[in-house]
Design a protein around this motif. Structure first.
Motif, PDB file in Angstrom:
ATOM      1  N   HIS A 250     -30.406 -45.295  -4.527  1.00 14.66           N
ATOM      2  CA  HIS A 250     -31.692 -45.501  -3.858  1.00 14.66           C
ATOM      3  C   HIS A 250     -31.498 -46.400  -2.629  1.00 14.66           C
ATOM      4  N   SER A 251     -30.722 -47.469  -2.794  1.00 15.77           N
ATOM      5  CA  SER A 251     -30.492 -48.391  -1.675  1.00 15.77           C
ATOM      6  C   SER A 251     -29.722 -47.714  -0.545  1.00 15.77           C
ATOM      7  N   MET A 252     -28.874 -46.761  -0.867  1.00 13.08           N
ATOM      8  CA  MET A 252     -28.143 -46.028   0.174  1.00 13.08           C
ATOM      9  C   MET A 252     -29.115 -45.220   1.041  1.00 13.08           C
ATOM     10  N   THR A 253     -30.140 -44.647   0.414  1.00  9.45           N
ATOM     11  CA  THR A 253     -31.157 -43.913   1.177  1.00  9.45           C
ATOM     12  C   THR A 253     -31.982 -44.871   2.024  1.00  9.45           C
ATOM     13  N   VAL A 254     -32.395 -45.993   1.438  1.00  7.33           N
ATOM     14  CA  VAL A 254     -33.172 -46.990   2.181  1.00  7.33           C
ATOM     15  C   VAL A 254     -32.354 -47.501   3.367  1.00  7.33           C
ATOM     16  N   TYR A 255     -31.072 -47.772   3.148  1.00  2.00           N
ATOM     17  CA  TYR A 255     -30.201 -48.249   4.225  1.00  2.00           C
ATOM     18  C   TYR A 255     -30.117 -47.211   5.345  1.00  2.00           C
ATOM     19  N   SER A 256     -29.952 -45.955   4.989  1.00  2.00           N
ATOM     20  CA  SER A 256     -29.845 -44.890   5.992  1.00  2.00           C
ATOM     21  C   SER A 256     -31.124 -44.791   6.820  1.00  2.00           C
ATOM     22  N   ILE A 257     -32.269 -44.891   6.164  1.00  2.00           N
ATOM     23  CA  ILE A 257     -33.557 -44.828   6.868  1.00  2.00           C
ATOM     24  C   ILE A 257     -33.710 -46.035   7.801  1.00  2.00           C
ATOM     25  N   GLN A 258     -33.371 -47.230   7.293  1.00  2.00           N
ATOM     26  CA  GLN A 258     -33.532 -48.414   8.132  1.00  2.00           C
ATOM     27  C   GLN A 258     -32.581 -48.379   9.318  1.00  2.00           C
ATOM     28  N   LEU A 259     -31.396 -47.825   9.135  1.00  2.00           N
ATOM     29  CA  LEU A 259     -30.462 -47.721  10.262  1.00  2.00           C
ATOM     30  C   LEU A 259     -31.042 -46.800  11.331  1.00  2.00           C
ATOM     31  N   GLY A 260     -31.649 -45.708  10.910  1.00  2.00           N
ATOM     32  CA  GLY A 260     -32.308 -44.813  11.868  1.00  2.00           C
ATOM     33  C   GLY A 260     -33.440 -45.517  12.614  1.00  2.00           C
ATOM     34  N   LEU A 261     -34.273 -46.263  11.879  1.00  4.39           N
ATOM     35  CA  LEU A 261     -35.358 -47.007  12.522  1.00  4.39           C
ATOM     36  C   LEU A 261     -34.809 -48.048  13.495  1.00  4.39           C
ATOM     37  N   ASN A 262     -33.719 -48.693  13.111  1.00  3.04           N
ATOM     38  CA  ASN A 262     -33.092 -49.683  13.976  1.00  3.04           C
ATOM     39  C   ASN A 262     -32.623 -49.036  15.278  1.00  3.04           C
ATOM     40  N   LEU A 263     -32.001 -47.890  15.159  1.00  5.75           N
ATOM     41  CA  LEU A 263     -31.403 -47.238  16.331  1.00  5.75           C
ATOM     42  C   LEU A 263     -32.438 -46.643  17.281  1.00  5.75           C
ATOM     43  N   ILE A 264     -33.651 -46.359  16.796  1.00  6.02           N
ATOM     44  CA  ILE A 264     -34.644 -45.786  17.718  1.00  6.02           C
ATOM     45  C   ILE A 264     -35.491 -46.844  18.423  1.00  6.02           C
ATOM     46  N   TRP A 265     -35.383 -48.116  17.996  1.00  4.16           N
ATOM     47  CA  TRP A 265     -36.219 -49.129  18.633  1.00  4.16           C
ATOM     48  C   TRP A 265     -35.928 -49.239  20.129  1.00  4.16           C
ATOM     49  N   MET A 266     -34.687 -49.364  20.507  1.00  4.20           N
ATOM     50  CA  MET A 266     -34.341 -49.574  21.917  1.00  4.20           C
ATOM     51  C   MET A 266     -34.800 -48.408  22.801  1.00  4.20           C
ATOM     52  N   PRO A 267     -34.528 -47.158  22.422  1.00  6.74           N
ATOM     53  CA  PRO A 267     -35.065 -46.061  23.241  1.00  6.74           C
ATOM     54  C   PRO A 267     -36.600 -46.049  23.294  1.00  6.74           C
ATOM     55  N   LEU A 268     -37.259 -46.396  22.191  1.00  4.73           N
ATOM     56  CA  LEU A 268     -38.724 -46.449  22.207  1.00  4.73           C
ATOM     57  C   LEU A 268     -39.228 -47.504  23.190  1.00  4.73           C
ATOM     58  N   PHE A 269     -38.641 -48.681  23.134  1.00  8.90           N
ATOM     59  CA  PHE A 269     -39.131 -49.792  23.946  1.00  8.90           C
ATOM     60  C   PHE A 269     -38.705 -49.669  25.404  1.00  8.90           C
ATOM     61  N   PHE A 270     -37.431 -49.408  25.649  1.00  6.96           N
ATOM     62  CA  PHE A 270     -36.916 -49.470  27.017  1.00  6.96           C
ATOM     63  C   PHE A 270     -36.868 -48.135  27.749  1.00  6.96           C
TER      64      PHE A 270
END
Length: 195
Positions: free
Chosen positions: A97-117
């Motif tokens: 379960h934590s592996m799935t949560v980690y994968s999702i959070q990594l995706g959210l982390n990686l899209i922040w910069m393109p969203l903001f900048f």
């Protein structure tokens, strides 16, 4: 409780290899950083009205590199101990379960910069980072139940995410949630860096 979703989860072989687990988030974060054109991102960052305590732009690269490495190490430890043949079925389920949560959070982390900048969407970027903060609080809890070191490795990341949430929301608010046409020229960049 979200379950283990193999289709969106990084393969366990990556998590179980310490080098791959550490280098994956560093590599992806670096690719996103360079993909968003650092000089343009820096010009946008320096043009924004910023909340108090905002760091200079050069701080973000080293901080994120360390945090990505620490996050990758925590993922390795949690998976290594959580998928051990000696682990209980409940621990194995929590680990997957934590592996799935980690994968999702990594995706959210990686899209922040393109969203903001790149997209210049501060509202969406702030929603993203708030979700990221919540997911990582939950991930620290999950990993802490598997391996205390993995759980504690999330503490610096959570602290930085809290600060980054403040910066994201603060910059959005101070710029009326509109980042369009927020960029300065090279001479202004140099002048701001000297101050």
């Amino acid at each position: 409780m979200t379950t283990y979703i193999p289709a969106i989860t990084i393969p366990s072989a990556v998590f179980l290899n310490p080098a791959a687990s550490i280098l994956l988030p560093i590599g992806l974060g670096t690719a996103v950083g360079f993909g968003t054109r650092p000089s343009k991102t820096q010009k946008t960052y320096l043009a924004l009205k910023q909340p108090p305590l905002h760091p200079p732009p050069w701080v973000f690269g080293p901080v994120w590199t360390v945090l990505y490495g620490l996050m990758g190490y925590a993922a390795y430890r949690a998976t290594f101990y959580g998928l051990s043949p000696l682990a209980s079925p409940q621990t194995i389920q929590t680990t997957r379960h934590s592996m799935t949560v980690y994968s999702i959070q990594l995706g959210l982390n990686l899209i922040w910069m393109p969203l903001f900048f790149v997209a210049k969407r501060p509202i969406e970027a702030t929603v993203d980072i708030v979700a990221l903060l919540g997911l990582n609080g939950y991930l620290a809890y999950l990993w802490g139940s598997i391996d205390s070191v993995a759980g504690w490795c999330q503490a610096p990341y959570l602290a930085w995410l809290g600060f980054a949430t403040y910066l994201s929301a603060g910059a959005g608010y101070l710029n009326d949630w509109n980042l369009q046409d927020k960029e300065i020229d090279a001479a202004e960049v140099e002048k701001k860096q000297q101050n």
